[in-house]
Write an enzyme that holds these catalytic residues in place. Structure first.
Site, PDB file in Angstrom:
ATOM      1  N   SER A 135       0.752  -1.151   0.070  1.00  0.00           N
ATOM      2  CA  SER A 135      -0.156  -0.161  -0.058  1.00  0.00           C
ATOM      3  C   SER A 135       0.839   1.200   0.044  1.00  0.00           C
ATOM      4  O   SER A 135       1.694   1.692   0.842  1.00  0.00           O
ATOM      5  CB  SER A 135      -1.018  -0.015   1.242  1.00  0.00           C
ATOM      6  OG  SER A 135      -1.465   1.258   1.373  1.00  0.00           O
ATOM      7  N   LYS A 161      -0.946  -0.933  -4.383  1.00  0.00           N
ATOM      8  CA  LYS A 161      -2.264  -0.282  -3.999  1.00  0.00           C
ATOM      9  C   LYS A 161      -1.853   1.183  -3.889  1.00  0.00           C
ATOM     10  O   LYS A 161      -1.038   1.474  -3.226  1.00  0.00           O
ATOM     11  CB  LYS A 161      -2.828  -0.814  -2.747  1.00  0.00           C
ATOM     12  CG  LYS A 161      -3.773   0.211  -2.123  1.00  0.00           C
ATOM     13  CD  LYS A 161      -4.664  -0.786  -0.974  1.00  0.00           C
ATOM     14  CE  LYS A 161      -4.698   0.092   0.234  1.00  0.00           C
ATOM     15  NZ  LYS A 161      -5.400  -0.765   1.367  1.00  0.00           N
ATOM     16  N   LYS A 163      -2.794   4.821  -2.527  1.00  0.00           N
ATOM     17  CA  LYS A 163      -3.800   5.896  -1.933  1.00  0.00           C
ATOM     18  C   LYS A 163      -4.090   6.832  -2.801  1.00  0.00           C
ATOM     19  O   LYS A 163      -3.222   7.463  -3.393  1.00  0.00           O
ATOM     20  CB  LYS A 163      -2.859   6.384  -0.473  1.00  0.00           C
ATOM     21  CG  LYS A 163      -2.823   5.087   0.617  1.00  0.00           C
ATOM     22  CD  LYS A 163      -3.961   4.775   1.094  1.00  0.00           C
ATOM     23  CE  LYS A 163      -3.948   3.834   2.176  1.00  0.00           C
ATOM     24  NZ  LYS A 163      -5.183   3.356   2.772  1.00  0.00           N
ATOM     25  N   ASP A 188      -7.029   3.223  -3.167  1.00  0.00           N
ATOM     26  CA  ASP A 188      -7.761   3.211  -1.748  1.00  0.00           C
ATOM     27  C   ASP A 188      -7.941   4.524  -1.409  1.00  0.00           C
ATOM     28  O   ASP A 188      -6.964   5.321  -1.198  1.00  0.00           O
ATOM     29  CB  ASP A 188      -6.983   2.443  -0.546  1.00  0.00           C
ATOM     30  CG  ASP A 188      -7.798   2.201   0.734  1.00  0.00           C
ATOM     31  OD1 ASP A 188      -8.749   2.883   0.807  1.00  0.00           O
ATOM     32  OD2 ASP A 188      -7.114   1.888   1.734  1.00  0.00           O
ATOM     33  N   GLU A 213     -10.879   0.857  -3.509  1.00  0.00           N
ATOM     34  CA  GLU A 213     -11.037   0.574  -1.856  1.00  0.00           C
ATOM     35  C   GLU A 213     -12.057   1.754  -1.203  1.00  0.00           C
ATOM     36  O   GLU A 213     -11.536   2.830  -1.188  1.00  0.00           O
ATOM     37  CB  GLU A 213      -9.986   0.142  -1.117  1.00  0.00           C
ATOM     38  CG  GLU A 213     -10.078  -0.415   0.247  1.00  0.00           C
ATOM     39  CD  GLU A 213      -8.728  -0.852   0.843  1.00  0.00           C
ATOM     40  OE1 GLU A 213      -7.669  -1.279   0.026  1.00  0.00           O
ATOM     41  OE2 GLU A 213      -8.539  -0.923   1.928  1.00  0.00           O
ATOM     42  N   ASP A 238     -13.454  -1.497   2.966  1.00  0.00           N
ATOM     43  CA  ASP A 238     -12.736  -1.769   4.220  1.00  0.00           C
ATOM     44  C   ASP A 238     -13.201  -1.139   5.587  1.00  0.00           C
ATOM     45  O   ASP A 238     -14.032  -2.034   6.227  1.00  0.00           O
ATOM     46  CB  ASP A 238     -11.466  -1.044   3.957  1.00  0.00           C
ATOM     47  CG  ASP A 238     -10.410  -0.924   5.221  1.00  0.00           C
ATOM     48  OD1 ASP A 238     -10.692  -1.562   6.114  1.00  0.00           O
ATOM     49  OD2 ASP A 238      -9.352  -0.246   5.044  1.00  0.00           O
ATOM     50  N   LYS A 262      -9.675  -6.629   7.943  1.00  0.00           N
ATOM     51  CA  LYS A 262      -8.732  -6.466   9.147  1.00  0.00           C
ATOM     52  C   LYS A 262      -8.890  -7.167  10.512  1.00  0.00           C
ATOM     53  O   LYS A 262     -10.026  -6.815  10.954  1.00  0.00           O
ATOM     54  CB  LYS A 262      -8.760  -4.913   9.172  1.00  0.00           C
ATOM     55  CG  LYS A 262      -7.956  -4.291   7.975  1.00  0.00           C
ATOM     56  CD  LYS A 262      -7.954  -2.615   7.966  1.00  0.00           C
ATOM     57  CE  LYS A 262      -6.964  -2.136   6.954  1.00  0.00           C
ATOM     58  NZ  LYS A 262      -7.356  -0.767   6.748  1.00  0.00           N
ATOM     59  N   GLY A 290      -3.802  -4.056   5.990  1.00  0.00           N
ATOM     60  CA  GLY A 290      -2.833  -3.698   7.169  1.00  0.00           C
ATOM     61  C   GLY A 290      -2.989  -2.455   7.889  1.00  0.00           C
ATOM     62  O   GLY A 290      -3.903  -1.520   7.442  1.00  0.00           O
TER      63      GLY A 290
END
Ligand code: OSB
Ligand code: MG
Length: 374
Positions: A135, A161, A163, A188, A213, A238, A262, A290
């Protein structure tokens, strides 16, 4: 198992580089660890609450308060045989899943040690190695991000991934895709978009993302289902998924086509396994998220990722990406194929470095069952 003592610690660990999401920048982690001592064995758990209540309502300080004043005394008064008993023990306390998970996961760890099997085997894991992705936080420029993507792909990571947030999205995806047309790429948003961004989010379809996400509100299902109907790209939830019922609702409403699980967000292994099972039965792929964990939380994430339904690479990556020195031995390492091998030793598979943990500790409290007066 008789609980002899529960030791709560807050440790401070500086990240090797800052991590920026749509909700803020993290430079230093303040992590609460729970150490549960029982009949000569020690189970460890990590609370994944952030320093501020920006991802969820929990924070390091709120979790500390709930653990020290409520949850640890409740657990110390019981003699659980299984980690799966913790949701019942903690039932009176509403919410606070990350605080609960720290203790529950320590009991699962203890249970695996007592049985002489790995945590992965205890929970019914079926994999000998797990697939890893990374990520990547928001960077100050696209060239900086491209250099990081290059490095992580060279290291073997199977999925990137990114952000994202308004202003750090389509142009970024375009530049990454033009360099690496074939990689597994996802994004995400951590709830950075609103309904008036729907046309804009629809334009993400051009980049063949594996998933988007949590684009909308942290607590929403309905509007994600409206958005999902307009997208070719799967939505992955998420923040919204707090338990099995949420997963069932999201799947039934078609709010998402994938789920990030998670351990902290759902309150520990019991609920994580229940979410996994619900998704598996309905053909919804899951992966392990994570929360910038230390080696203790990372070890638990690795065990969770060995369940059958974890068919997508997770955000579980090497210790060295986060820490100059991790608090477990060995550190978590990832092969050049982007895999973490599962240890077959009893418990979590990574020893706690107690001397280092002691050095990093800034507060500590020991909770014992109240002595019975004869
Ligand atoms: O949304 O997945 C998230 C980190 C902190 C809070 C929320 C998230 C994340 C990450 C980092 O994406 C994953 C990791 O490398 O631990
Ligand atoms: Mg996320």
């Amino acid at each position: 198992m008789r609980i002899d003592a529960i030791v709560l610690r807050e440790i401070h660990m500086p990240l090797v580089r800052p991590f920026e999401t749509s909700f803020g920048v993290t430079r230093n982690r303040r992590i609460v660890l729970a150490e549960v001592q029982s009949e000569g064995l020690t189970g460890w758990g990590e609370c994944t609450a952030g320093e501020h209540p920006f991802f969820s309502g929990e924070s390091t300080d709120s979790a500390w308060q709930v653990l020290a004043s409520e949850l640890a005394p409740m657990l110390a008064a019981e003699s659980p045989e299984h980690g799966g008993e913790c949701p019942r023990i903690f039932r009176a306390v509403r919410g606070n899943p990350m605080a609960k998970a720290a203790l529950e996961n320590a009991i699962w760890d203890l249970e695996a040690q007592r049985e002489g099997i790995s945590l992965s085997r205890l929970i019914g894991g079926v994999r000998e190695s797990i697939s890893c992705g990374v990520s990547l936080g928001i960077q100050s420029s696209i060239p900086e991000l491209l250099a990081i993507v290059e490095r992580e792909l060279a290291a073997g990571y199977q999925r990137i991934k990114l952000k994202c947030k308004p202003g750090w999205d389509v142009e970024v995806f375009e530049r990454v895709r033009s360099h690496w047309p074939g990689i597994l790429l996802s994004c995400d948003a951590n709830s950075a978009y609103r309904l008036h961004d729907q046309d804009h989010i629809e334009s993400f379809d051009a980049f063949d993302l594996l998933m988007i996400e949590q684009p909308l509100w942290h607590d929403d299902f309905y509007f994600h289902s409206v958005l999902q109907k307009r997208l070719n790209t799967p939505i992955c939830l998420d923040e919204s998924i707090r338990n099995r019922r949420d997963a069932l609702a999201a799947i039934e409403m078609e709010s998402c086509r994938m789920i990030n699980i998670k351990l902290g967000r759902v309150g520990g292994f019991s609920e994580a396994i229940a979410v996994h099972n619900a998704a598996l039965e309905r053909g919804i792929p899951v992966w392990c998220g994570g929360m910038l964990e230390s080696g203790i939380g990372r070890a638990h994430n690795i065990a969770l990722s060995t369940l059958e339904g974890f068919t997508l690479p997770g955000d579980v990556s090497a210790s060295a990406r986060y820490w100059a020195e991790d608090i477990v031995e060995p550190e978590v390492t990832v092969s050049s194929e982007g895999e973490i091998a599962i240890a077959d030793t009893p418990g979590r598979g990574y020893e706690a470095r107690t001397d280092l943990i002691e050095k990093l500790t800034v507060r500590k409290e020991t909770i014992r069952a109240m002595a019975l007066v004869a």
